[in-house]
Design a protein around this motif. Structure first.
Motif, PDB file in Angstrom:
ATOM      1  N   ALA A 160       2.686   9.855 -15.127  1.00  0.00           N
ATOM      2  CA  ALA A 160       2.378  11.287 -15.140  1.00  0.00           C
ATOM      3  C   ALA A 160       1.966  11.757 -16.525  1.00  0.00           C
ATOM      4  N   SER A 161       2.444  11.091 -17.558  1.00  0.00           N
ATOM      5  CA  SER A 161       2.117  11.496 -18.926  1.00  0.00           C
ATOM      6  C   SER A 161       0.623  11.370 -19.233  1.00  0.00           C
ATOM      7  N   TYR A 162      -0.104  10.614 -18.392  1.00  0.00           N
ATOM      8  CA  TYR A 162      -1.550  10.465 -18.606  1.00  0.00           C
ATOM      9  C   TYR A 162      -2.356  11.609 -17.991  1.00  0.00           C
ATOM     10  N   SER A 163      -1.713  12.448 -17.165  1.00  0.00           N
ATOM     11  CA  SER A 163      -2.336  13.666 -16.620  1.00  0.00           C
ATOM     12  C   SER A 163      -3.669  13.394 -15.917  1.00  0.00           C
ATOM     13  N   PHE A 164      -3.636  12.542 -14.872  1.00  0.00           N
ATOM     14  CA  PHE A 164      -4.839  12.255 -14.094  1.00  0.00           C
ATOM     15  C   PHE A 164      -5.214  13.451 -13.232  1.00  0.00           C
TER      16      PHE A 164
ATOM     17  N   GLY B  44       4.892  19.050 -15.170  1.00  0.00           N
ATOM     18  CA  GLY B  44       4.564  19.114 -16.591  1.00  0.00           C
ATOM     19  C   GLY B  44       3.568  20.213 -16.900  1.00  0.00           C
ATOM     20  N   ALA B  45       2.534  20.334 -16.051  1.00  0.00           N
ATOM     21  CA  ALA B  45       1.515  21.365 -16.255  1.00  0.00           C
ATOM     22  C   ALA B  45       2.122  22.757 -16.131  1.00  0.00           C
ATOM     23  N   LEU B  46       3.009  22.934 -15.172  1.00  0.00           N
ATOM     24  CA  LEU B  46       3.644  24.234 -14.947  1.00  0.00           C
ATOM     25  C   LEU B  46       4.494  24.639 -16.155  1.00  0.00           C
ATOM     26  N   VAL B  47       5.329  23.731 -16.618  1.00  0.00           N
ATOM     27  CA  VAL B  47       6.204  24.019 -17.753  1.00  0.00           C
ATOM     28  C   VAL B  47       5.377  24.284 -19.014  1.00  0.00           C
ATOM     29  N   ALA B  48       4.319  23.512 -19.228  1.00  0.00           N
ATOM     30  CA  ALA B  48       3.494  23.670 -20.428  1.00  0.00           C
ATOM     31  C   ALA B  48       2.763  25.005 -20.443  1.00  0.00           C
ATOM     32  N   VAL B  49       2.343  25.493 -19.264  1.00  0.00           N
ATOM     33  CA  VAL B  49       1.606  26.753 -19.193  1.00  0.00           C
ATOM     34  C   VAL B  49       2.535  27.959 -19.320  1.00  0.00           C
TER      35      VAL B  49
ATOM     36  N   GLN C 183       5.249  16.838 -21.486  1.00  0.00           N
ATOM     37  CA  GLN C 183       6.145  15.698 -21.262  1.00  0.00           C
ATOM     38  C   GLN C 183       7.562  16.143 -20.934  1.00  0.00           C
ATOM     39  N   THR C 184       8.000  17.256 -21.518  1.00  0.00           N
ATOM     40  CA  THR C 184       9.341  17.772 -21.226  1.00  0.00           C
ATOM     41  C   THR C 184       9.473  18.153 -19.759  1.00  0.00           C
ATOM     42  N   GLY C 185       8.460  18.822 -19.238  1.00  0.00           N
ATOM     43  CA  GLY C 185       8.482  19.201 -17.820  1.00  0.00           C
ATOM     44  C   GLY C 185       8.521  17.996 -16.910  1.00  0.00           C
ATOM     45  N   ILE C 186       7.771  16.962 -17.263  1.00  0.00           N
ATOM     46  CA  ILE C 186       7.751  15.733 -16.469  1.00  0.00           C
ATOM     47  C   ILE C 186       9.139  15.093 -16.421  1.00  0.00           C
ATOM     48  N   VAL C 187       9.755  14.960 -17.562  1.00  0.00           N
ATOM     49  CA  VAL C 187      11.056  14.280 -17.652  1.00  0.00           C
ATOM     50  C   VAL C 187      12.132  15.056 -16.900  1.00  0.00           C
TER      51      VAL C 187
ATOM     52  N   SER D 252       0.831  -1.201   0.000  1.00  0.00           N
ATOM     53  CA  SER D 252       0.000   0.000   0.000  1.00  0.00           C
ATOM     54  C   SER D 252       0.867   1.253   0.000  1.00  0.00           C
ATOM     55  N   ASN D 253       1.996   1.199   0.711  1.00  0.00           N
ATOM     56  CA  ASN D 253       2.919   2.336   0.726  1.00  0.00           C
ATOM     57  C   ASN D 253       3.573   2.543  -0.634  1.00  0.00           C
ATOM     58  N   ILE D 254       3.946   1.455  -1.281  1.00  0.00           N
ATOM     59  CA  ILE D 254       4.553   1.555  -2.607  1.00  0.00           C
ATOM     60  C   ILE D 254       3.564   2.167  -3.592  1.00  0.00           C
ATOM     61  N   LEU D 255       2.314   1.688  -3.552  1.00  0.00           N
ATOM     62  CA  LEU D 255       1.275   2.229  -4.428  1.00  0.00           C
ATOM     63  C   LEU D 255       1.077   3.718  -4.177  1.00  0.00           C
ATOM     64  N   GLY D 256       0.983   4.090  -2.905  1.00  0.00           N
ATOM     65  CA  GLY D 256       0.755   5.490  -2.566  1.00  0.00           C
ATOM     66  C   GLY D 256       1.903   6.391  -2.989  1.00  0.00           C
ATOM     67  N   SER D 257       3.137   5.941  -2.770  1.00  0.00           N
ATOM     68  CA  SER D 257       4.294   6.764  -3.123  1.00  0.00           C
ATOM     69  C   SER D 257       4.450   6.891  -4.633  1.00  0.00           C
ATOM     70  N   ILE D 258       4.151   5.830  -5.369  1.00  0.00           N
ATOM     71  CA  ILE D 258       4.206   5.911  -6.831  1.00  0.00           C
ATOM     72  C   ILE D 258       3.184   6.923  -7.340  1.00  0.00           C
ATOM     73  N   ILE D 259       1.970   6.886  -6.779  1.00  0.00           N
ATOM     74  CA  ILE D 259       0.938   7.836  -7.192  1.00  0.00           C
ATOM     75  C   ILE D 259       1.335   9.260  -6.804  1.00  0.00           C
ATOM     76  N   SER D 260       1.962   9.406  -5.641  1.00  0.00           N
ATOM     77  CA  SER D 260       2.441  10.726  -5.223  1.00  0.00           C
ATOM     78  C   SER D 260       3.495  11.252  -6.192  1.00  0.00           C
ATOM     79  N   LEU D 261       4.422  10.386  -6.588  1.00  0.00           N
ATOM     80  CA  LEU D 261       5.414  10.777  -7.594  1.00  0.00           C
ATOM     81  C   LEU D 261       4.725  11.227  -8.882  1.00  0.00           C
ATOM     82  N   MET D 262       3.745  10.454  -9.311  1.00  0.00           N
ATOM     83  CA  MET D 262       3.016  10.776 -10.525  1.00  0.00           C
ATOM     84  C   MET D 262       2.358  12.147 -10.418  1.00  0.00           C
TER      85      MET D 262
END
Length: 571
Positions: A386-390, A149-154, A161-165, A132-142
């Protein structure tokens, strides 16, 4: 209203990112060691002081979601939105404190909460918590990479995708070598910058849009619920679900547990109190930018509410302030992303390798290698997701509710000596299944089915209130408060709670897991000796002790043999 956005050139944004991540990397070179210690890599050998501890806790809790989701709350729910987001998040830091003291007392040398559960129940319960911790931390990273990504794109012509990478590899670059120590060390600098910039940015946006008078005039464009400080719409759809979800974050999130086990024990109380105040003040203020956008009738760029804060800042402030804001957001998301990487590495190092694969013969060098490779893999997974922008707010509540199924079993295992491994695992599984059933509306929420789920949710409400009262005031206060809360919910909430799926499913996770855990445990007549936990959880790396003794002319035992004798036990 459609706002015109100011954009930096691509080269300017790349220079800002290079300056931030380059400077952060330089800071971490000051603490690098050629022969890194595994226990320092995970929890800094439990020696973090008050200042560093409070700053790290605050910076970790203030993440990208604290900006974007808090602003979204203000935009959706009006005046009470930022208060629900910031206040409950702040109080949850405070509510961790009494349980954290218990965790630390039981396992003073632990690196993860999973190690404590392993010593209490064995591998199956521990791995449930670890997963559960691994799942939560991965989602937090995402979430944090999505925000980058949103900040760089705006704010630039560069792509999402560039901002994410760039954010992903930037965070990895300074965290990879020194792990948790690097995270804490950079958190301090990032928080100072974050606080200083936030104090400037928030009033600057307010006065640039015309001042408080313009904002007050915009209240006439808001609905009656949005201008109500005690809006039931905000409470039922935002406040209550988030209140419940964040309690689960407090217990289930390794980034918080890691700091709990790392802070010098005498500074735990002051660390948590300071972080509570710091988080609440900053996040409520940032959420008000969303309220400003609502009063002006701003339409989110491309329909994405995650773009509200960048829109407001880039439209109303001059380039210098926009640059400060850019660093503010990058610093906040990076401080949490590096904590997620440190948390994930500690879970895999201690919970997976140390307690399950190594079987008492831990190789410190191999453990460090595993931790670093975990960081690399997690970064790649976070970038891809993160590229899926949930939607950030939806992901927050969803993960928090999932963690709700583990809250009571974890806390009860540290206080009640009759909880068994079977009770723990069955409670979490049942709680998770019923949460998913309620959240996905697998069955129509009508009639007897709806009433059954509502009754479970009422028990869940009693559990949440009871646990909070128990943590601060003791067993009987918790029992009375929980019982009264469950009865009140049964009287007032049955019949309409089924209409609020997010709140219903979150409470069902708490209620069902608690019910199963208690019933199964009552069949157990054996008693657990809590003193065994401290004997079963220890440090993994005594190479520094070996070197120190060697310099003094002593002949220490082999590191592996010492650790094997210290940690070997039967579950």
């Amino acid at each position: 209203m459609i706002l015109e956005l100011y954009q930096f050139s691509s080269s300017t944004v790349l220079l800002l990112l290079a300056a931030f991540y380059g400077g952060t990397y330089f800071l971490t070179t000051l603490i690098k060691k050629d022969n890194e210690d595994t226990d320092a890599f995970m929890v800094s050998n439990q020696r973090i002081g008050y200042g560093m501890g409070a700053a790290s806790m605050t910076a970790t809790w203030i993440w990208a979601a604290s900006f974007y989701a808090a602003a979204t709350s203000g935009y959706k729910y009006g005046i009470s939105g930022p208060l629900h987001y910031g206040l409950w998040g702040a109080l949850m830091i405070l509510f961790i404190y009494p349980f954290g003291r218990r965790f630390r007392a039981l396992a003073p040398k632990a690196h993860t909460l999973g190690e404590l559960i392993h010593a209490r129940h064995g591998s199956s319960s521990q791995l449930i918590l670890a997963f559960s911790n691994i799942l939560g931390s991965i989602i937090s990273l995402m979430v944090n990479f999505t925000a980058a990504g949103a900040l760089v794109a705006v704010l630039s012509p560069l792509s999402f995708q560039t901002g994410i990478v760039i954010a992903g590899f930037g965070v990895l670059s300074y965290t990879l070598w020194s792990g948790f120590r690097a995270s804490v060390f950079t958190d301090f600098a990032q928080l100072i910058a974050l606080m200083g910039i936030a104090i400037v940015i928030i009033p600057a946006v307010l006065f640039a849009m015309g001042g408080p008078s313009v904002m007050l005039e915009g209240f006439s464009n808001m609905s009656s619920e949005q201008v109500d400080l005690f809006s039931m719409d905000a409470i039922l759809n935002q406040g209550a679900p988030f209140f419940i979800a964040v309690l689960a974050y407090a217990i289930g999130n390794q980034t918080i547990s890691q700091r709990l086990f790392a802070v010098n024990e005498k500074h735990i109380k002051s660390t948590f109190l300071t972080a509570t105040l710091g988080y609440g003040a900053i996040v409520i203020g940032l959420g008000m930018i969303g309220l400003m956008a609502l009063t002006l009738g701003v339409q989110p760029l491309n329909g994405e509410e995650n773009n509200l804060i960048p829109q407001m800042v880039s439209s109303y402030l001059p380039p210098f302030f926009i640059g400060l804001f850019f660093i503010l957001v990058i610093g906040s998301l990076s401080s949490t992303a590096d904590s997620d990487l440190s948390a994930l590495s500690a879970i895999v190092m201690a919970d997976v390798y140390g307690k399950n694969l190594a079987r008492g013969t831990v190789d410190p060098k191999r453990m460090l290698f595993i931790g670093r490779m975990t960081m690399v893999a997690a970064t790649m997974i976070g970038i891809i997701l993160a590229s899926y922008s949930f939607d950030i707010l939806v992901m927050l509540v969803f993960v928090g509710a999932l963690w709700g199924a583990i809250v009571f079993p974890v806390i009860a295992s540290c206080y009640w000596d009759r909880i068994t491994n079977l009770a723990f695992t069955s409670a979490v599984v049942v709680g998770l299944v019923l949460f998913l059933v309620a959240r996905s509306k697998l069955f129509p929420m009508v009639g007897t089915v709806a009433l059954g789920f509502e009754l479970l949710a009422c028990i869940g409400a009693g559990v949440v209130i009871g646990l909070m009262a128990f943590g601060f005031f003791g067993k009987w206060a918790g029992f009375v408060a929980g019982t009264l809360a469950a009865l009140a919910m049964t009287y007032f909430a049955t019949g309409f709670l089924r209409e609020y799926t997010v709140l219903l499913s979150s409470l069902v996770a708490y209620g069902s897991s608690t019910l199963v855990c208690v019933v199964v445990s009552l069949f157990n007549q054996e008693r657990f000796d809590f003193d065994l936990i401290a004997k079963r959880v220890g440090h993994y790396d005594n190479r520094n002790d070996v070197l120190s003794k060697a310099k003094q002319g002593q002949r220490p035992a082999h590191a592996k043999a010492t650790h094997a004798a210290q940690t070997s036990h039967s579950s």
